[in-house]
Design a protein around this motif. Structure first.
Motif, PDB file in Angstrom:
ATOM      1  N   LEU A  41       1.419   6.680  -6.935  1.00  0.00           N
ATOM      2  CA  LEU A  41       0.362   7.647  -7.211  1.00  0.00           C
ATOM      3  C   LEU A  41       0.874   9.075  -7.051  1.00  0.00           C
ATOM      4  CD1 LEU A  41      -2.607   7.321  -8.030  1.00  0.00           C
ATOM      5  CD2 LEU A  41      -3.220   7.591  -5.631  1.00  0.00           C
ATOM      6  N   ASN A  42       1.635   9.316  -6.005  1.00  0.00           N
ATOM      7  CA  ASN A  42       2.206  10.656  -5.813  1.00  0.00           C
ATOM      8  C   ASN A  42       3.206  10.994  -6.918  1.00  0.00           C
ATOM      9  OD1 ASN A  42       0.701  10.946  -3.477  1.00  0.00           O
ATOM     10  ND2 ASN A  42       2.367  10.268  -2.140  1.00  0.00           N
ATOM     11  N   ALA A  54       0.828  -1.210   0.000  1.00  0.00           N
ATOM     12  CA  ALA A  54       0.000   0.000   0.000  1.00  0.00           C
ATOM     13  C   ALA A  54       0.863   1.261   0.000  1.00  0.00           C
ATOM     14  CB  ALA A  54      -0.930  -0.009   1.203  1.00  0.00           C
ATOM     15  N   VAL A  55       1.970   1.210   0.754  1.00  0.00           N
ATOM     16  CA  VAL A  55       2.870   2.371   0.797  1.00  0.00           C
ATOM     17  C   VAL A  55       3.499   2.603  -0.573  1.00  0.00           C
ATOM     18  CG1 VAL A  55       5.031   3.228   1.769  1.00  0.00           C
ATOM     19  CG2 VAL A  55       3.329   2.189   3.258  1.00  0.00           C
ATOM     20  N   LYS A  61       1.348  11.930 -10.096  1.00  0.00           N
ATOM     21  CA  LYS A  61       0.721  13.251  -9.939  1.00  0.00           C
ATOM     22  C   LYS A  61       1.762  14.361 -10.056  1.00  0.00           C
ATOM     23  CE  LYS A  61      -3.163  11.793  -7.020  1.00  0.00           C
ATOM     24  NZ  LYS A  61      -3.756  11.875  -5.666  1.00  0.00           N
ATOM     25  N   TYR A  70       3.189   0.264 -11.582  1.00  0.00           N
ATOM     26  CA  TYR A  70       1.755   0.363 -11.278  1.00  0.00           C
ATOM     27  C   TYR A  70       0.972   1.020 -12.407  1.00  0.00           C
ATOM     28  CZ  TYR A  70       2.948  -0.959  -6.513  1.00  0.00           C
ATOM     29  OH  TYR A  70       3.390  -1.637  -5.406  1.00  0.00           O
ATOM     30  N   GLU A  92      -6.255   4.044 -11.596  1.00  0.00           N
ATOM     31  CA  GLU A  92      -6.037   5.417 -11.138  1.00  0.00           C
ATOM     32  C   GLU A  92      -4.725   5.976 -11.688  1.00  0.00           C
ATOM     33  OE1 GLU A  92      -7.260   8.867  -9.064  1.00  0.00           O
ATOM     34  OE2 GLU A  92      -8.273   7.026  -9.654  1.00  0.00           O
ATOM     35  N   TYR A 128       2.303   1.691  -3.512  1.00  0.00           N
ATOM     36  CA  TYR A 128       1.276   2.173  -4.443  1.00  0.00           C
ATOM     37  C   TYR A 128       1.021   3.660  -4.241  1.00  0.00           C
ATOM     38  CZ  TYR A 128      -3.342   3.068  -6.355  1.00  0.00           C
ATOM     39  OH  TYR A 128      -4.401   3.612  -7.034  1.00  0.00           O
ATOM     40  N   GLN A 129       0.975   4.108  -2.984  1.00  0.00           N
ATOM     41  CA  GLN A 129       0.765   5.530  -2.721  1.00  0.00           C
ATOM     42  C   GLN A 129       1.933   6.360  -3.233  1.00  0.00           C
ATOM     43  OE1 GLN A 129      -2.135   6.708  -1.496  1.00  0.00           O
ATOM     44  NE2 GLN A 129      -1.334   8.745  -1.986  1.00  0.00           N
ATOM     45  N   ARG A 130       3.128   5.821  -3.135  1.00  0.00           N
ATOM     46  CA  ARG A 130       4.293   6.529  -3.697  1.00  0.00           C
ATOM     47  C   ARG A 130       4.178   6.640  -5.212  1.00  0.00           C
ATOM     48  NH1 ARG A 130       9.273   3.602  -0.407  1.00  0.00           N
ATOM     49  NH2 ARG A 130       8.929   4.621   1.623  1.00  0.00           N
TER      50      ARG A 130
END
Length: 448
Positions: free
Chosen positions: A45-46, A38-39, A49, A384, A389, A41-43
């Motif tokens: 995503l950031n 999860a960490v 962006k 990813y 997303e 994946y959030q990286r």
């Protein structure tokens, strides 16, 4: 009482010299980090962006022409040298790093149809609508900025207007396109050889950078012809439904080339198998005017009549990047820089624009930690990319409203045509109507 202590050797955790790598011991058991996925994946995503936040591809423009640009050429010898030709017959030599004009080559009385630079970098050949080909000398080191005027060293007279020109990659020969394909020598006033194969006019010509004796041309009869200078004859001919505007060979795959077509698409072919395209590259909504490969051969840039510039991976059917500005008009010529980091486009609004090949790439010198961070972010996005997303954010682009409307109209037309084909096939006798794949649908004939 017995006491258990942790004993560690200092030699295992200290460096003998500053250049030694610090030893770090980690327990890689995934059970100790249940949130690692999860960490990460959030990286990712950031990272994707931030990539869109910092996407500012426009670097600058080279202005000074008094008419629309028709052709461009880059020097294989110097990284910062660019030659551009305009419709009024003016040719300019630019220093791209300084964004300044170095030379002004005057001599053509009509539009400059094509321009190319010799492999050794000290000569430039231009062909024009005034039925002349002119040889210019370009000094190896240009130190003066300001636009010194220069006259041609040699003028070659032709009987008809020329449509394009390209230089041999090893010899002092250049090839012109017009009513026929003509091969010229620097030291002769008449063409060395001439080729024709059923076309009223040859619109473009491009020599192969690896197989140097092979060249490809596009004609007004919707054909793409291959020639071998060693045999002195044409070898193969491909006839398509629409006219081809430009051709470019892949510098890393000598047998493959990509053509820019009037039907809004680009087609990649293997010269050994012209009966089917390797890939169909879509996304434009108007005729594609020019195409040029990156030095790596992994991607190419194309410019279109719809006022946009797109960058395609050489194996992908859709573009990864699209560039446009409010003032940029129809794009007639595009080039990749020799280091693969920049894209140059020339349009009819009399400007040469410089773009970054990667829109969010940081310019200037980067520290090792910055390079490592950029590589890590890029790897995360690549890992990813298949998730919805991340894919949505990475692929989202703002395009002009006329392009959006034209894309919708074109999509409706293609869907309607596909629906009619399905209905015909459903009501016809089984096996009588064959639907060719998209890679074969636009091919009319292949001649040997």
């Amino acid at each position: 009482m017995k006491i258990k202590t942790i004993s560690r050797s200092e030699e295992d955790y200290t460096r003998e010299r500053n250049q030694d790598v610090i030893k770090v011991h980690r327990n890689l058991d995934p059970a100790l980090r249940p949130m690692a996925g999860a960490v990460e994946y959030q990286r990712a995503l950031n990272a994707v962006k931030l990539e869109r936040v910092f996407a500012k591809p426009f670097v600058g423009s080279l202005h000074g022409h008094s008419d629309g640009l028709t052709c461009m050429a880059k020097s294989p010898f110097r990284l910062n040298c660019l030659v551009s030709g305009a419709s009024d017959g003016e040719i300019r030599v630019w220093d791209v790093a300084q964004k300044a004009m170095v030379r002004q080559l005057l001599g053509h009385s009509g539009a400059v149809a094509g321009v190319c630079v010799a492999p050794h970098g000290d000569a430039c050949v231009s062909a024009g609508a005034d039925s002349t080909v002119r040889l210019w000398r370009i000094q190896e080191e240009e130190t003066d900025i300001g636009g010194k005027q220069q006259q041609p060293q040699q003028v070659y007279e032709g009987q008809h207007a020329f449509r394009g020109v390209d230089h041999h990659y090893q010899k002092e020969l250049f090839v012109t396109a017009g009513p026929s394909v003509q091969v010229w020598d620097h030291n002769r006033s008449e063409p060395v050889s001439s080729f024709t194969w059923g076309s009223d006019s040859v619109t473009s010509v491009r020599c192969n950078p690896a197989e140097v004796e092979v060249l490809a041309t596009s004609g007004s009869d919707r054909s793409v012809c291959l020639y071998d200078l060693r045999m002195g004859t044409p070898t193969r001919k491909l006839v398509m439904m629409n006219k081809t505007n430009a051709i470019c060979w892949n510098p890393r795959e000598p047998l493959n080339f990509t053509i820019a077509n009037e039907d809004c698409n680009l087609y990649s072919y293997d010269m050994r198998k012209l009966d089917m395209a390797k890939c169909v590259h879509e996304d434009f909504v108007s005729a594609v005017m020019d195409v040029d490969f990156s030095p790596t051969g992994q991607e190419f840039v194309a410019g279109s009549y719809d006022r946009t510039v797109r960058i395609f991976p050489h194996t992908s059917g859709h573009s990864r990047e699209v560039y446009h500005t409010k003032r940029m008009q129809r794009v007639f010529c595009v080039k990749f820089s020799n280091d693969g980091g920049y894209v140059l486009s020339g349009s009819e609004d009399m400007n040469v624009r410089i773009w970054k090949a990667h829109a969010s790439q940081q310019l200037g010198t980067m520290l090792p930690r910055e390079r490592q961070k950029a590589a890590y972010s890029q790897a995360l996005v690549g890992r990813y990319r298949h998730l919805s997303e991340v894919k949505r954010i990475e692929r989202h682009r703002h395009v002009p409203k006329p392009v959006v409307k034209a894309h919708r109209t074109r999509r409706d037309m293609l869907d309607s045509e596909a629906r009619r084909k399905r209905q015909r096939q459903a009501h016809a006798t089984p096996g009588t109507l064959a639907t060719p794949p998209a890679r074969k649908a636009k091919i009319v004939n292949v001649l040997e």
